[in-house]
Design a protein around this motif. Structure first.
Motif, PDB file in Angstrom:
ATOM      1  N   LEU A  41     -11.660  -1.885  15.445  1.00 49.55           N
ATOM      2  CA  LEU A  41     -10.263  -1.954  15.028  1.00 49.55           C
ATOM      3  C   LEU A  41      -9.472  -2.836  15.998  1.00 49.55           C
ATOM      4  CD1 LEU A  41      -9.528   1.750  14.017  1.00 49.55           C
ATOM      5  CD2 LEU A  41      -9.893  -0.206  12.499  1.00 49.55           C
ATOM      6  N   GLU A  67      -6.366  -3.996  18.122  1.00 47.65           N
ATOM      7  CA  GLU A  67      -5.152  -3.532  18.780  1.00 47.65           C
ATOM      8  C   GLU A  67      -4.470  -4.732  19.423  1.00 47.65           C
ATOM      9  OE1 GLU A  67      -6.291   1.054  20.079  1.00 47.65           O
ATOM     10  OE2 GLU A  67      -6.128  -0.502  21.614  1.00 47.65           O
ATOM     11  N   ARG A 104      -2.318  -0.013  17.532  1.00 47.72           N
ATOM     12  CA  ARG A 104      -3.579  -0.100  16.794  1.00 47.72           C
ATOM     13  C   ARG A 104      -3.299  -0.392  15.329  1.00 47.72           C
ATOM     14  NH1 ARG A 104      -8.349   4.345  17.130  1.00 47.72           N
ATOM     15  NH2 ARG A 104      -8.184   3.622  19.289  1.00 47.72           N
ATOM     16  N   THR A 105      -4.041  -1.329  14.778  1.00 49.22           N
ATOM     17  CA  THR A 105      -3.940  -1.646  13.359  1.00 49.22           C
ATOM     18  C   THR A 105      -5.081  -0.947  12.614  1.00 49.22           C
ATOM     19  OG1 THR A 105      -5.401  -3.583  13.357  1.00 49.22           O
ATOM     20  CG2 THR A 105      -3.106  -3.922  14.053  1.00 49.22           C
ATOM     21  N   THR A 106      -5.085  -1.101  11.322  1.00 48.09           N
ATOM     22  CA  THR A 106      -6.207  -0.605  10.518  1.00 48.09           C
ATOM     23  C   THR A 106      -7.110  -1.764  10.086  1.00 48.09           C
ATOM     24  OG1 THR A 106      -4.806  -0.740   8.544  1.00 48.09           O
ATOM     25  CG2 THR A 106      -4.923   1.384   9.658  1.00 48.09           C
ATOM     26  N   ASP A 107      -6.978  -2.897  10.778  1.00 47.66           N
ATOM     27  CA  ASP A 107      -7.762  -4.082  10.442  1.00 47.66           C
ATOM     28  C   ASP A 107      -9.036  -4.147  11.273  1.00 47.66           C
ATOM     29  OD1 ASP A 107      -6.012  -5.385   8.491  1.00 47.66           O
ATOM     30  OD2 ASP A 107      -4.623  -5.573  10.172  1.00 47.66           O
ATOM     31  N   ARG A 121     -10.077  -4.255   5.936  1.00 43.30           N
ATOM     32  CA  ARG A 121      -9.223  -3.158   6.393  1.00 43.30           C
ATOM     33  C   ARG A 121     -10.022  -1.865   6.492  1.00 43.30           C
ATOM     34  NH1 ARG A 121      -3.572  -3.921   6.019  1.00 43.30           N
ATOM     35  NH2 ARG A 121      -3.342  -1.661   5.917  1.00 43.30           N
ATOM     36  N   GLY A 122      -9.884  -1.196   7.617  1.00 43.02           N
ATOM     37  CA  GLY A 122     -10.583   0.062   7.799  1.00 43.02           C
ATOM     38  C   GLY A 122     -10.010   1.180   6.947  1.00 43.02           C
ATOM     39  N   ASP A 123      -8.682   1.155   6.701  1.00 37.56           N
ATOM     40  CA  ASP A 123      -8.072   2.254   5.947  1.00 37.56           C
ATOM     41  C   ASP A 123      -8.276   2.118   4.452  1.00 37.56           C
ATOM     42  OD1 ASP A 123      -6.453   0.054   5.575  1.00 37.56           O
ATOM     43  OD2 ASP A 123      -4.575   1.174   5.685  1.00 37.56           O
ATOM     44  N   PRO A 170     -13.575   2.589  16.571  1.00 35.81           N
ATOM     45  CA  PRO A 170     -12.686   3.482  15.818  1.00 35.81           C
ATOM     46  C   PRO A 170     -12.767   4.935  16.253  1.00 35.81           C
ATOM     47  CG  PRO A 170     -13.901   2.033  14.336  1.00 35.81           C
ATOM     48  CD  PRO A 170     -14.513   1.874  15.685  1.00 35.81           C
ATOM     49  N   THR A 201       0.817  -1.218   0.000  1.00 33.06           N
ATOM     50  CA  THR A 201       0.000   0.000   0.000  1.00 33.06           C
ATOM     51  C   THR A 201       0.845   1.261   0.000  1.00 33.06           C
ATOM     52  OG1 THR A 201      -0.127  -0.067   2.421  1.00 33.06           O
ATOM     53  CG2 THR A 201      -1.889  -1.154   1.195  1.00 33.06           C
TER      54      THR A 201
END
Length: 496
Positions: A360, A362, A374-377, A392-394, A347, A169
């Motif tokens: 999310l 962590e 914290r991840t973006t998952d 994925r949140g991002d 989030p 990414t």
């Protein structure tokens, strides 16, 4: 032999390396190298570095390839606590040179094939020593001596590995994995093996993940259990299957793309009959793919979840857990590993959410430190403690105010009988901000679906704003060396 991870990691690894002696240790390109050959080569490289003006505790960079000389020096440097900084070899000569010069390290090691004029120039401009690694005979040579005035980042002096993210990414980033953390890295790689036999008489480990990234844990895991290893320069179905058949390997690592490649190649089940389980990660495993693979081969898939930032996995299936819960929780990536805590947070508020609620993920890895990362998952944890990923949140695409998770659309596309794999990305749109675009890779000998057919499939399953503005059919999705799809390269296929 006892496992080196039970004591100080570096000392244990050094003991493990020395224990092979004249016995076979690494097979590469159908040739076996004994433990003595590997340790003697490590010493030759150490001598060459000293002669080039590099002290034993100073960091070095490796333009890394999955070759036997590179495997040897990585193991030797970790065992001696020398910091190792990875430089990807699968980039242009100009990019390798740019990375080398910017690092300004005391020394750069590279395969003789990688000593281009660009790399030579960069090493001399940085004042670094240059060491060549070569071929079947495990040769070493000094390309350039170190010049006074090292200017590398002092953060690179931490012993251990400075590995690279996969760069799916964005540009790869270097993540330090301290020597003391590598025990967790090896645990995350081996926990799926359960009570598998270890030691010199056990089937060898199969090592093929790219060394520059967290995949290097495959390399470290073999000597930590006293096992031999079969090293592949890169994954290929014929070479991987040949190793399984030849050595009756019982456990190996995979990722979703490899499962699809094995199915696509129609590998006979008897060729994989020795496998008792396959550990996996590096991407979500769809229930349909799991069902197709396990139905065909009868091999349990023990999935895990982790990230480079966590120095490996934070949760995983084990054979015992899979026997007890696998049938009821096919979407899960297992329970947390020893020394790890995982929680799911809202989030917006960062408050921990109840069991079963999506938020999310962590994680806190005890050996790394006390901080929650914290991840973006997007994930959830059920009442039994099993973690399930939900995308994925991002990566969400904001289409005129409507949020689209690419994985949701992808899951619909791969349900088409002709589609082997798919990738969905957001592309710019002057009116809506961003819109979804998809590329699909077809199964072998499949009837090619029309773009309208694929769009209708999404339209029937999801709200209309999920329908891609275009769907491209490609011979193969663009992937990096770790076989992960490159979203940026997929986006470049879009033609508005």
């Amino acid at each position: 032999m006892s496992s080196p991870v039970s004591t100080d990691f570096a000392d244990g690894l050094a003991t493990g390396l020395g224990a092979y002696g004249d016995r076979p240790f690494i097979e590469f390109a159908r040739k076996w190298y004994s433990g003595n050959e590997i340790t003697q080569f490590i010493e030759q490289v150490s001598v060459a570095l000293r002669e080039a003006g590099v002290e034993p505790d100073e960091p070095v960079g490796i333009v890394v390839r999955n070759r036997v000389a590179h495997a040897a020096v990585i193991l030797g440097f970790v065992a001696s606590r020398r910091p190792v900084v990875m430089i990807y070899s699968y980039q242009s000569a100009t990019a390798i040179a740019r990375d080398t010069e910017s690092l300004g390290l005391p020394a750069i090691l590279a395969d003789i094939d990688d000593w281009t004029p660009e790399l030579n120039g960069a090493v001399r401009a940085a004042g670094s020593a240059g060491i060549s690694l070569s071929g079947e005979r495990l040769g070493v040579g000094v390309i350039a001596a170190r010049q006074p005035g090292s200017r590398h980042d002092r953060a690179l002096e931490q012993s251990g590995l400075h590995i690279l993210t996969s760069g799916t990414t964005g540009p790869p980033k270097r993540i330090p994995v301290a020597t003391k953390v590598l025990a967790h890295t090896v645990l995350s790689m081996t926990i799926g093996a359960g009570t598998e036999v270890v030691g010199p008489d056990a089937p060898p480990a199969l090592v093929y993940w790219p060394f520059g990234s967290i995949g290097v844990c495959q390399l470290l895991a073999a000597p930590c259990s006293g096992k031999r290893m079969v090293l592949l320069e890169k994954f290929s179905v014929p070479e991987w299957v040949q190793a399984i058949k030849t050595y009756r390997i019982t456990r190996a690592g995979v990722q979703p793309a490899i499962l699809r490649m094995l199915l696509q190649a129609d590998v006979p089940p008897e060729d994989l009959a020795s496998l008792e389980g396959l550990s996996g990660g590096s991407g979500p495993l769809e229930p349909e793919l799991r069902a197709e693979f396990e139905s065909r081969y009868g091999i349990p898939l023990l999935w895990a979840y982790g990230a480079t930032e966590f120095a490996g996995s934070v949760c995983s299936w084990t054979p015992e857990l899979y026997r007890r819960y696998g049938a009821d929780k096919p979407d899960s990536v297992g329970r947390t590993l020893p020394g790890v805590r995982v929680r799911i947070v809202d989030p917006d508020t960062a408050a921990e959410v109840p069991a079963g609620r999506i938020g999310l993920l962590e994680a806190r890895v005890e050996v790394i430190g006390p901080d929650w990362v914290r991840t973006t998952d997007l994930a959830s944890i059920d009442e039994d403690g099993f973690v399930t990923l939900h995308g994925r949140g991002d990566g969400a695409i904001n289409r005129g105010g409507f949020k689209i998770l690419p994985e949701t659309v992808r899951r619909v596309l791969i349900s088409h009988p002709s589609v082997l794999d798919a990738c969905v990305v957001g592309v710019p749109d002057a009116r809506l901000g961003a819109v979804p675009f998809a590329a699909v890779e077809l199964r072998r000998d499949a009837v090619t679906p029309t773009e309208a057919e694929l769009k209708d499939l999404v339209r029937e399953a999801l709200p209309s704003h999920h329908v891609p503005v275009a769907v491209a059919v490609v011979d193969a999705l663009p992937r990096n060396a770790a076989l992960k799809v490159r979203p940026g390269d997929v986006a470049a296929l879009y033609r508005p």
